[in-house]
Design a protein around this motif. Structure first.
Motif, short mmCIF file in Angstrom:
data_model
loop_
_atom_site.label_atom_id
_atom_site.label_comp_id
_atom_site.label_asym_id
_atom_site.label_seq_id
_atom_site.Cartn_x
_atom_site.Cartn_y
_atom_site.Cartn_z
N PHE A 309 -9.77 1.82 9.86
CA PHE A 309 -9.10 2.53 8.77
C PHE A 309 -9.89 3.80 8.47
N ASN A 310 -9.33 4.67 7.65
CA ASN A 310 -10.05 5.86 7.20
C ASN A 310 -10.03 5.94 5.68
N PHE A 311 -10.74 6.90 5.14
CA PHE A 311 -10.83 7.02 3.69
C PHE A 311 -9.45 7.21 3.05
N GLN A 312 -8.61 8.03 3.67
CA GLN A 312 -7.30 8.30 3.08
C GLN A 312 -6.48 7.02 2.94
N MET A 313 -6.53 6.16 3.93
CA MET A 313 -5.81 4.89 3.86
C MET A 313 -6.34 4.02 2.73
N VAL A 314 -7.68 3.97 2.60
CA VAL A 314 -8.29 3.19 1.53
C VAL A 314 -7.93 3.76 0.16
N TYR A 315 -7.95 5.08 0.06
CA TYR A 315 -7.62 5.75 -1.21
C TYR A 315 -6.17 5.45 -1.60
N ASN A 316 -5.26 5.52 -0.63
CA ASN A 316 -3.84 5.22 -0.91
C ASN A 316 -3.67 3.79 -1.38
N GLU A 317 -4.38 2.86 -0.74
CA GLU A 317 -4.28 1.45 -1.13
C GLU A 317 -4.83 1.25 -2.55
N PHE A 318 -5.91 1.93 -2.85
CA PHE A 318 -6.51 1.86 -4.19
C PHE A 318 -5.56 2.45 -5.23
N GLN A 319 -4.89 3.55 -4.89
CA GLN A 319 -3.95 4.18 -5.82
C GLN A 319 -2.78 3.27 -6.16
N LYS A 320 -2.34 2.46 -5.21
CA LYS A 320 -1.27 1.49 -5.48
C LYS A 320 -1.70 0.53 -6.59
N PHE A 321 -2.94 0.09 -6.50
CA PHE A 321 -3.49 -0.81 -7.53
C PHE A 321 -3.56 -0.10 -8.88
N VAL A 322 -4.04 1.15 -8.88
CA VAL A 322 -4.18 1.91 -10.13
C VAL A 322 -2.82 2.12 -10.79
N GLN A 323 -1.81 2.43 -10.00
CA GLN A 323 -0.48 2.71 -10.54
C GLN A 323 0.17 1.48 -11.15
N ARG A 324 -0.28 0.30 -10.75
CA ARG A 324 0.24 -0.95 -11.32
C ARG A 324 -0.39 -1.30 -12.66
#
Length: 401
Positions: A309-324
């Motif tokens: 994986f790369n940072f952008q993928m991890v950041y996107n996954e983290f943002q999904k959590f934040v938006q919830r």
């Protein structure tokens, strides 16, 4: 009379045991100049020949020793230097990198190849020097090795197979392009042979009867099924000798005058000590943001079957959590999240793939998580004041987000 003789024998045995332990500790810590070079004899021959060209014949050279962690890069260069160097010149110490570099360059340029003492520079973690602005040190050292009067050898140690791609054109043009690769290709039979050799005493031990008896014990130990199971586990996890030496050092700590020979129980206990998860302890000391990134990586591993994986993928996954979330406590700037991501790399909880192109932006550099799900969940159970929603996210199903 017999009591006095028995006491004398006990003292001799204690003295021998102390000597054996000292020999083995030096061997396991790579401090013995007489230690064997397992599986890298060809590479050693190339390295010592190159160094002798500088030290004896006054020929300047540069080379890279490339190999994964634990492959024996440091052991190889230390062994070569101990064989090559007999004495040391006085050392001049300065307060800054600029002063050191200035002095070295001036001294090397003014040298005379007929009378100057050859200089050997060892640059560990060579790739870190390549990240310095303008690669000043590398340029000057390689330049000196080509044009200075003083014989110079520059040896770099690195794990990166793509190291030449990191070098600026002007630096690369001055590099001799000697590369010595260390690739661990041991099979388990050879690994077992190394185990025996590392515990055995050589023929120069003063009491030959004691040495023979001890070596027979080592042979029996290597044939024990429970010992072979322990060694097989270590071999499956890591073939490098550093891991084996750690196991043997821990087992050696259990040897006493009343039990002077290492046993299968000693190795089994040492193996259990080696299994104490140091990475899980590191996880328990992370910030909540860093924990969240680890969990995001865990979900990516589950979804994409542990592909990089790369940072952008991890950041996107983290943002999904934040938006919830109904609150913004986890709403960090992207630059802050990147710093947390880089800290995880510094802690060696994630690592970049060696084949990643150096031209790739850091957000898209491919990474691998060095923790499995069990380690992550065990660490979270003991994480102090772990937020409930973070723990729920970690244990959620793949489709929870």
């Amino acid at each position: 009379m017999s009591s006095r003789k028995s006491k004398s024998n006990n003292l001799i045995q204690a003295e021998y045991l102390s000597r054996v332990q000292r020999i083995l500790r030096e061997r396991f810590c790579h401090q013995s100049p007489h230690s064997n070079l397992f599986g890298v004899q060809v590479q050693y021959k190339h390295l010592i020949e190159l160094l002798k060209r500088t030290a004896i014949h006054g020929e300047s050279n540069s080379a890279l020793i490339i190999g994964p962690q634990g492959s024996g890069r440091t052991m190889l260069i230390n062994h070569a230097l101990k064989d090559l160097i007999e004495g040391e010149e006085g050392v001049k110490i300065f307060g800054s990198f600029a002063e050191n570099l200035s002095f070295l360059l001036e001294a090397l340029k003014k040298g005379d190849w007929t009378s100057s003492c050859p200089a050997i520079f060892i640059l560990d973690e060579f790739d870190l020097f390549a990240h310095h602005k303008n690669q000043t040190l590398l340029y000057n050292l390689f330049d000196i090795s080509q044009f200075a009067q003083t014989p110079v050898a520059v040896i770099g140690l690195t794990r990166r197979l793509d190291i030449l791609e990191l070098l600026e054109k002007r630096v690369k043009s001055r590099f001799s392009h000697w590369q010595i690769h260390l690739m661990n290709s041991l099979g388990f039979p050879q690994y077992l042979k190394i185990f025996k050799e590392q515990l055995s005493l050589s023929a120069v031990f003063p009491d030959k009867i004691f040495a023979e008896k001890r070596n027979e014990k080592v042979q029996s130990l290597s044939e024990d099924r429970s010992v072979q199971e322990v060694l097989q586990k270590h071999f499956n996890v890591s073939k490098n000798l550093r891991s084996l030496h750690m196991l043997l050092r821990l087992a050696l700590n259990r040897v006493t005058p009343s039990q002077p020979f290492m046993t299968a129980a000693d190795l089994t206990e040492a193996n259990q000590q080696c299994s104490v998860d140091s990475k899980a302890n590191i996880v328990r000391g992370l910030s909540v943001l860093e924990i969240c990134l680890i969990i995001a990586m865990k979900h990516l591993n589950d979804i994409y079957e542990e592909k990089p994986f790369n940072f952008q993928m991890v950041y996107n996954e983290f943002q999904k959590f934040v938006q919830r979330r109904a609150h913004s406590v986890y709403n960090f700037e992207k630059s802050v999240v990147m710093k947390a991501f880089e800290h995880l790399q510094q802690l060696e909880l994630i690592r970049p793939l060696e084949r990643t192109s150096v031209n790739t932006q850091r957000e898209y550099q491919l990474m691998k998580l060095l923790l499995d799900n069990t380690q992550i969940m065990n660490a979270l159970q003991k994480y102090p004041n772990c937020p409930t929603d973070v723990r729920q996210w970690a244990t959620s199903s793949l489709n929870w987000l």
